[in-house]
Design a protein around this motif. Structure first.
Motif, PDB file in Angstrom:
ATOM      1  N   ASN A 126       0.841  -1.207   0.000  1.00 35.14           N
ATOM      2  CA  ASN A 126       0.000   0.000   0.000  1.00 35.14           C
ATOM      3  C   ASN A 126       0.877   1.258   0.000  1.00 35.14           C
ATOM      4  O   ASN A 126       1.119   1.881   1.024  1.00 35.14           O
ATOM      5  CB  ASN A 126      -0.917  -0.054   1.247  1.00 35.14           C
ATOM      6  N   LYS A 127       1.337   1.629  -1.208  1.00 37.47           N
ATOM      7  CA  LYS A 127       2.288   2.742  -1.324  1.00 37.47           C
ATOM      8  C   LYS A 127       1.693   4.063  -0.857  1.00 37.47           C
ATOM      9  O   LYS A 127       2.403   4.961  -0.419  1.00 37.47           O
ATOM     10  CB  LYS A 127       2.798   2.839  -2.756  1.00 37.47           C
ATOM     11  N   GLU A 128       0.342   4.170  -0.962  1.00 44.97           N
ATOM     12  CA  GLU A 128      -0.294   5.442  -0.606  1.00 44.97           C
ATOM     13  C   GLU A 128       0.023   5.838   0.849  1.00 44.97           C
ATOM     14  O   GLU A 128       0.094   7.024   1.172  1.00 44.97           O
ATOM     15  CB  GLU A 128      -1.813   5.362  -0.814  1.00 44.97           C
ATOM     16  N   VAL A 151       7.059  -4.290  -0.982  1.00 40.45           N
ATOM     17  CA  VAL A 151       6.452  -5.303  -1.851  1.00 40.45           C
ATOM     18  C   VAL A 151       6.367  -4.769  -3.288  1.00 40.45           C
ATOM     19  O   VAL A 151       6.485  -5.528  -4.243  1.00 40.45           O
ATOM     20  CB  VAL A 151       5.053  -5.702  -1.328  1.00 40.45           C
ATOM     21  N   ASP A 152       6.183  -3.474  -3.423  1.00 40.55           N
ATOM     22  CA  ASP A 152       6.148  -2.858  -4.744  1.00 40.55           C
ATOM     23  C   ASP A 152       7.393  -3.335  -5.505  1.00 40.55           C
ATOM     24  O   ASP A 152       8.499  -3.298  -4.962  1.00 40.55           O
ATOM     25  CB  ASP A 152       6.182  -1.327  -4.569  1.00 40.55           C
ATOM     26  N   SER A 153       7.222  -3.792  -6.743  1.00 45.07           N
ATOM     27  CA  SER A 153       8.325  -4.501  -7.422  1.00 45.07           C
ATOM     28  C   SER A 153       9.560  -3.616  -7.590  1.00 45.07           C
ATOM     29  O   SER A 153      10.687  -4.085  -7.433  1.00 45.07           O
ATOM     30  CB  SER A 153       7.859  -5.020  -8.780  1.00 45.07           C
ATOM     31  N   GLU A 154       9.351  -2.325  -7.882  1.00 40.59           N
ATOM     32  CA  GLU A 154      10.493  -1.427  -8.082  1.00 40.59           C
ATOM     33  C   GLU A 154      11.279  -1.255  -6.785  1.00 40.59           C
ATOM     34  O   GLU A 154      12.506  -1.244  -6.766  1.00 40.59           O
ATOM     35  CB  GLU A 154      10.016  -0.042  -8.560  1.00 40.59           C
ATOM     36  N   HIS A 155      10.548  -1.123  -5.695  1.00 35.35           N
ATOM     37  CA  HIS A 155      11.195  -0.863  -4.402  1.00 35.35           C
ATOM     38  C   HIS A 155      11.815  -2.133  -3.856  1.00 35.35           C
ATOM     39  O   HIS A 155      12.851  -2.103  -3.209  1.00 35.35           O
ATOM     40  CB  HIS A 155      10.182  -0.227  -3.448  1.00 35.35           C
ATOM     41  N   MET A 218       0.803   8.270 -12.898  1.00 30.75           N
ATOM     42  CA  MET A 218       0.738   8.653 -11.490  1.00 30.75           C
ATOM     43  C   MET A 218       1.339   7.556 -10.615  1.00 30.75           C
ATOM     44  O   MET A 218       1.963   7.837  -9.589  1.00 30.75           O
ATOM     45  CB  MET A 218      -0.706   8.958 -11.067  1.00 30.75           C
ATOM     46  N   ASN A 219       1.182   6.307 -11.037  1.00 34.18           N
ATOM     47  CA  ASN A 219       1.780   5.228 -10.243  1.00 34.18           C
ATOM     48  C   ASN A 219       3.273   5.474 -10.085  1.00 34.18           C
ATOM     49  O   ASN A 219       3.825   5.310  -8.993  1.00 34.18           O
ATOM     50  CB  ASN A 219       1.517   3.874 -10.900  1.00 34.18           C
ATOM     51  N   LYS A 220       3.939   5.900 -11.163  1.00 33.43           N
ATOM     52  CA  LYS A 220       5.373   6.148 -11.073  1.00 33.43           C
ATOM     53  C   LYS A 220       5.642   7.334 -10.161  1.00 33.43           C
ATOM     54  O   LYS A 220       6.601   7.347  -9.395  1.00 33.43           O
ATOM     55  CB  LYS A 220       5.935   6.369 -12.469  1.00 33.43           C
ATOM     56  N   LEU A 222       3.811   8.253  -7.598  1.00 34.85           N
ATOM     57  CA  LEU A 222       3.633   7.783  -6.222  1.00 34.85           C
ATOM     58  C   LEU A 222       4.859   6.957  -5.804  1.00 34.85           C
ATOM     59  O   LEU A 222       5.319   7.024  -4.664  1.00 34.85           O
ATOM     60  CB  LEU A 222       2.361   6.941  -6.081  1.00 34.85           C
ATOM     61  N   GLU A 223       5.405   6.191  -6.752  1.00 38.86           N
ATOM     62  CA  GLU A 223       6.567   5.352  -6.434  1.00 38.86           C
ATOM     63  C   GLU A 223       7.819   6.177  -6.165  1.00 38.86           C
ATOM     64  O   GLU A 223       8.677   5.785  -5.373  1.00 38.86           O
ATOM     65  CB  GLU A 223       6.812   4.350  -7.575  1.00 38.86           C
ATOM     66  N   VAL A 224       7.938   7.323  -6.849  1.00 38.44           N
ATOM     67  CA  VAL A 224       9.077   8.209  -6.577  1.00 38.44           C
ATOM     68  C   VAL A 224       8.995   8.684  -5.121  1.00 38.44           C
ATOM     69  O   VAL A 224       9.981   8.664  -4.379  1.00 38.44           O
ATOM     70  CB  VAL A 224       9.081   9.402  -7.569  1.00 38.44           C
TER      71      VAL A 224
HETATM   72 MG    MG Z   1       5.353  -0.805  -8.812  1.00 33.45          MG
END
Ligand code: MG
Ligand code: NDP
Length: 395
Positions: A126-128, A151-155, A218-220, A222-224
């Motif tokens: 839950n990146k939010e 868990v987010d794949s990039e992180h 926007m997902n990217k 939020l990931e930043v």
């Molecule tokens: Mg991701």
């Protein structure tokens, strides 16, 4: 790994990440037990999951569905609860070792904070939560000595690249983006895309909200922001690069210029499993990557003039305070508006920008300020959508 079975609480067990987490648990029942499951309103799936995994708790947020779940599970030793507060109360149970936060949106914030305060490690999907209140959440995690395992794949990729590099300074993080279904398209094209077009992600099958966020970049964004808080770097140390094949999940460039990348086929079960087994790796039968099947791994700059959300997220991160909370709430309303055919694809960025300008800026927000900012932004954004002239639906 220790021989003791790890009790896992899954917040949002009925979603895309939640169900894949249960797959990982099912494949490793000698290591993990699903101890607590929650759903928002999907009572049928929660019931079937509870029958299969027999958790200690099954919680349905929608109180109107409580009796249905309670009756269906009456023959099993499962505590059935309802409402958001029940999650916050039961997440502190002493037998829970790790909380996997797979609910979507701002709703994840308070349960995550309650879990951290109770000393639970967090496997964070839950990146939010970090976007909204990264400073408070990471400080609390430090204070309570709990790990936040991405868990987010990039992180997860960055986290894996950083293993063993604790004392080596990072020059920059390179976050990869697939570019989504509209990569290479222009504004004229985007003006007319439908929710069905946007829901077709080329590489990942995910929940509706994150799929739209991926299409709009926007997902990217939020990931930043998520990366800033997870890895304690500045905004200008985070670069986004479009990599349409989604094989390199992200990279770290160290002070000596050396770059480490983490790779594999796009499959969320891998980062989910790693978050649960960290620091160990365990065997699985997930499909393996074959270099010869992907002779061309390509990279390009994101088109931030067309996909404005990425820059809006960078702006919010640089402004700090409650600005990331504002863009998150505005985006949740924008995505819901787009999914309900109330606004067009491009109007999502306009709505977010309007909220950034209109909602009161708070430089050093408390948790209460975040709760209020979220509410205020949602109300403003809803009203804004209602007063949008019809022609603006596709601006
Ligand atoms: Mg991701
Ligand atoms: P889904 O929409 O598939 O699932 C969301 C889950 O949260 C469901 O269990 C849903 O219950 C529950 N839920 C929804 N709204 C609320 C609410 N207001 N209160 C409590 N529970 C709620 O989402 P995803 O699994 O795709 O994503 C979950 C999180 O993980 C998001 O933050 C997303 O950004 C992140 N993430 C997802 C990835 C993916 O591949 N899917 C990749 C990386 C990160 P119900 O089923 O009853 O509606």
């Amino acid at each position: 790994m220790s021989n003791q079975i790890k009790n896992v609480a899954i917040l949002g067990s009925t979603g895309s990440i939640g169900t894949q987490t249960l797959d990982v648990i099912k494949g490793n029942s000698n290591l993990f037990r699903a101890f607590l499951l929650t759903a928002h309103s999907n009572a049928d799936l929660l019931i079937s999951q509870a029958i299969e995994f027999v958790p200690e708790y099954a919680i349905i947020c929608d109180t109107g569905k409580y009796l249905q779940v309670k009756e269906a599970l009456a023959h099993l030793p499962i505590q059935v609860l309802a409402g958001h507060q029940s999650i916050i109360d039961s997440i502190t149970h002493p037998d829970i070792a790790v909380v996997l936060t797979a609910m979507v949106g701002f709703a994840g914030l308070e349960p995550t904070i309650a879990a951290i305060k109770a000393g639970k490690d967090i496997a964070l999907a839950n990146k939010e939560t970090l976007v909204v209140a990264g400073e408070i959440v990471t400080a609390l995690a430090k204070q309570h000595d709990v790990k936040i395992l991405p868990v987010d794949s990039e992180h997860s990729a960055i986290f894996q690249c950083l293993a063993g590099e604790e004392n080596n300074p990072v020059e920059k993080l390179i976050i990869t983006a697939s570019g989504g279904p509209f990569r290479g398209r222009n504004v004229d094209f985007l003006a007319n895309v439908t929710r069905e077009d946007a829901l077709k992600h080329p590489n990942w099958v995910m929940g509706a909200k994150i799929t739209i966020d991926s299409a709009s970049l926007m997902n990217k964004g939020l990931e930043v922001i998520e990366a800033k808080w997870l890895f304690d770097v500045d905004a200008d140390q985070i670069e986004v690069i479009v990599h349409p094949q989604s094989i390199i999940h992200s990279m770290v460039q160290f002070k000596d210029g050396s770059i480490k990348a983490q790779m594999g086929l796009p499959d969320m079960k891998l980062p989910i499993q790693y978050a649960l087994t960290y620091p160990d790796r365990i065997q699985n039968d997930f499909k393996r990557f074959d270099f010869t099947a992907y002779p061309n791994l390509t990279f390009e700059k994101p088109d931030v003039d067309t996909f404005r959300n990425l820059n809006l997220a960078y702006m919010a991160l640089k402004q700090g305070g409650n600005m990331p909370c504002i863009i998150n709430a505005a985006n949740e309303i924008a995505v819901a508006g787009f999914l309900n055919n109330k606004i067009g694809f491009l109007a999502m960025s306009n709505l977010i920008e309007e909220c950034m300008q209109q909602i009161a800026f708070i430089e050093k927000p408390t948790l209460n300020d975040y709760l209020n900012t979220d509410k205020e932004t949602r109300i403003f954004a809803q009203n804004f959508i209602q007063t949008l002239p019809l022609k603006a639906i596709h601006y």
